[in-house]
Design an enzyme around this catalytic site. Structure first.
Site, PDB file in Angstrom:
ATOM      1  CB  CYS A 188      -0.927  -0.010   1.224  1.00 29.89           C
ATOM      2  SG  CYS A 188      -1.984   1.450   1.347  1.00 29.89           S
ATOM      3  CB  CYS A 211      -0.520   2.372   4.050  1.00 36.99           C
ATOM      4  SG  CYS A 211      -2.141   1.763   3.551  1.00 36.99           S
ATOM      5  CG  ASP A 212       3.345   1.288   4.403  1.00 32.87           C
ATOM      6  OD1 ASP A 212       2.921   1.734   5.479  1.00 32.87           O
ATOM      7  OD2 ASP A 212       3.172   0.114   4.032  1.00 32.87           O
TER       8      ASP A 212
END
Length: 319
Positions: free
Chosen positions: A134, A137-138
């Site tokens: 992701c 997300c990261d």
């Protein structure tokens, strides 16, 4: 046979949010959790984009907090897999672990979707330590670094383009010479000066040192020549698989296996069955959007059991 008003299948942010809402509504939901309670977030280290946590929170801690919150209001949990469900009539009859049967007046499916893996050495061993599924997300953690994205579809192009906001260099690795992405997505990526290309190459290993990803070993599909691409992060973008095998021929699924719901609701094709989280989300796949649909599912269940549904279930889902 145990009888319940509501059975929730799955304990990610969607299922646990639904459990919190239904427990507070005195519906005493039973939550069936698999062998990895908490879903994909339990494999994530730092979660910094879930509202309310200024300094961030680990995935396992967030899921544990949500579970305890649901328990506090009266939700109960059973460990096991939902292996079958009878959907022809109510109450629904749910089979757990292939033997135990439960009855439910309403059923919430929140079994999520699992990221596709390459199955190469160093992949799962370094998940959360440089390997990610992701970018949203990261990506933030790779400011000023080098990363790679594996994939050739629209999702890979989108992930690569997003990562250029943070990383100094993004290399796209794809096993074919031609990308599968739409022309507009390909052009957008190719016009981005930060994106490099490693086409017609197969990833064979993810290298790491002291718990940090350092490189990706690839093989040229024509020459067989092996090389190592140095990188600080490895992002998989080869799709997801919804965890719905047990629902085949039970409720309506799309061609990829995602549960089809009535737009604007969490209602599946069978009255009394609802779906929330990644199991019905083909686009966003975020913890916060999953939690939001968990809330929706709980409210839809309340209205359904109280006979106050505002939608006619006889309408087709495509209407």
């Amino acid at each position: 046979m145990e009888k319940h008003k509501v059975v929730i299948v799955g304990t990610g942010p969607a299922g646990l949010t639904a459990a919190i809402y239904l427990a507070r509504a005195d519906m005493n939901p039973l939550v069936i959790e698999g062998q990895e309670p908490g879903g994909q977030l339990t494999l994530t280290t730092e979660v910094e984009n879930f509202p309310g946590f200024i300094e961030g929170i680990t995935g396992p801690e967030l899921m544990d907090n949500m579970r305890k919150q649901a328990e506090r209001f009266g939700a109960t949990f059973k460990t096991g897999w939902m292996t079958d469900v009878q959907t022809e009539s109510r109450p629904f009859r749910v089979t757990v672990n292939g033997k135990e049967e439960l009855e439910a007046e309403a059923l919430i499916i929140s079994t999520g979707a699992s990221a596709r893996w390459l199955g190469v050495p160093g992949e799962k061993e370094n998940f959360g330590q440089g390997v990610s599924t992701c970018a949203t997300c990261d990506g933030f953690f790779y400011r000023g670094r080098k990363v790679v994205v594996v994939g050739g579809g629209d999702s890979a192009m989108e992930e690569a383009s997003f990562l250029t906001k943070f990383a100094d260099e993004v290399t796209v690795i794809h096993r074919r010479n031609e990308l599968r992405a739409s022309k507009i997505m390909q052009n957008r990526a190719k016009e981005n000066q930060k994106i490099k290309w490693a086409l017609n190459k197969t990833t064979t290993e993810i290298l790491s040192d002291n718990g940090k990803v350092t490189g990706v070993k690839v093989v040229d599909n024509d020459s067989g020549e092996e090389e190592v691409i140095e990188t600080d992060g490895f992002f998989l973008a080869i799709g997801h698989i919804p965890n719905t095998a047990f629902l085949k021929d039970k409720i309506e699924l799309d061609e990829s296996g995602y549960v089809v719901v009535k737009p604007g609701t969490t209602k599946a094709s069978v009255p009394g069955i609802f779906a929330c989280g990644d199991v019905q989300d083909v686009t966003y796949k975020q913890a916060i959007t999953a939690a939001g649909t968990g809330c929706m599912a709980a409210l839809d269940v309340e209205h359904y059991l109280e006979g106050e549904s505002t939608l006619d279930w006889s309408q087709t889902l495509s209407e």
